[in-house]
Write an enzyme that holds these catalytic residues in place. Structure first.
Site, PDB file in Angstrom:
ATOM      1  CD  GLU A 282      -2.619   1.077   2.628  1.00 44.73           C
ATOM      2  OE1 GLU A 282      -3.278   2.407   2.989  1.00 44.73           O
ATOM      3  OE2 GLU A 282      -2.831   0.177   3.382  1.00 44.73           O
TER       4      GLU A 282
ATOM      5  CG  ASP B 122      -3.250   8.574   7.721  1.00 44.97           C
ATOM      6  OD1 ASP B 122      -3.408   7.511   7.953  1.00 44.97           O
ATOM      7  OD2 ASP B 122      -3.347   9.419   6.531  1.00 44.97           O
TER       8      ASP B 122
ATOM      9  CE1 TYR C  25      -7.648  -0.299   7.727  1.00 44.81           C
ATOM     10  CE2 TYR C  25      -6.987   0.496   5.666  1.00 44.81           C
ATOM     11  CZ  TYR C  25      -6.990   0.273   7.086  1.00 44.81           C
ATOM     12  OH  TYR C  25      -5.778   0.772   7.740  1.00 44.81           O
TER      13      TYR C  25
END
Length: 290
Positions: free
Chosen positions: A66, A77, A193
């Site tokens: 990734e 993030d 995910y």
């Protein structure tokens, strides 16, 4: 067209998911093993080293790579990835350089699944969905993770990506409601995910029972339709085994790898340390066989 008809249409489209990702999960399923997905930020610490580090990850056993495209406002993030993004942006890394990196990797690794992780703003800024998807396909990309892409507004993105044979990986959280989770499953391709914890990315010391419950819940709903991959905070072999025991088909290792890079930027043993770490995580991915 009503909502149900749209859902059925999307399901048909997303069945066209990329061949390399699907093939990798089929191979691992036959081995009763879990997929190891390793993440790097393109251009951190620099573009040349990014390519070298992918070589290290692949040789150490990474099943899927990734690649993060640096972005100035990565809302999903935590500090580790934000810091890597900032350094890469200071190095003048842009999407064009990232796609060139993927193109070089594709020549070296024709069967390696490579996924881009970025944000919708990058896609729009680079000429819109159609242009970005086409450029990505030409570079050898297999799919995308766009954390801020709302599934209710993703019709064009899913259509364009799926027609190009590229995966659209959507995220689900531990508290995603059943009806929305079903929608996410129907619109995801490649894999789904599942976020292991609430909040942003970053290495964790341990996980609560909620994580295992979430994995089992999503697996019950997804069945054999799509692999379920978990990420956010996985940094130890015991974390991998925990996820596998709960039913995960794959794990994503991100911040833990970037932490090693940051701590060893000037060390000649950086590659060896990453190799050793990834080999340990890869061994843990085989624990379905135990």
């Amino acid at each position: 067209m009503n909502t149900d008809e749209k859902e059925k249409g999307m399901a048909g489209i997303t069945e066209l998911s990329t061949k390399r990702i699907d093939a990798k999960f089929r191979i691992l399923s036959k081995k009763n093993a879990c997929a190891l997905i390793c993440y790097l930020v393109a251009g951190y610490p620099n573009i040349r080293m990014s390519e070298v580090l992918v070589d290290v990850l692949v040789k150490a056993g990474a099943d899927i790579i990734e690649i993060g495209i640096p972005f100035s406002d990565p809302i999903a993030d935590g500090p580790t990835i934000q810091g890597a993004y900032n350094d890469a942006l200071k190095n003048k890394v842009n999407p064009t350089k990232c796609l060139a990196l993927v193109a070089r990797l594709r020549k070296k690794y024709p069967d390696l699944p490579i996924i881009l992780m970025t944000y919708s703003n990058i896609v729009i800024r680079e000429g819109g969905v159609k242009r970005f998807v086409q450029r990505s396909k030409e570079s050898g990309v297999d799919g995308f993770i766009l954390p801020d892409m709302n599934i209710d507004e993703a019709h064009l993105y899913i259509k364009v990506a799926s027609e190009a044979g590229l995966a659209t990986v959507f995220l689900a959280s531990p508290n995603t409601k059943k009806i929305r989770l079903k929608s996410i499953i129907s619109k995801s391709s490649g894999f789904l995910y599942l976020i292991t914890v609430f909040g942003v990315t970053g290495a964790q010391k341990s996980f609560q029972n909620l994580t295992a419950h979430s994995i089992r819940r999503v697996k019950r709903l997804s069945g054999s339709k799509i692999p379920v991959v978990v990420g956010f905070g996985i940094s130890k072999p015991e974390h991998v085994r925990y996820m596998i025991n709960a039913g995960a088909d794959g794990v994503i290792i991100a911040s833990a790898i970037l932490d090693i890079i940051k701590s060893n930027l000037k060390s000649p043993t950086l590659g060896l340390k990453i190799k050793s770490f990834v080999e340990g995580m890869k061994t843990a991915c085989q624990s379905k066989n135990l």
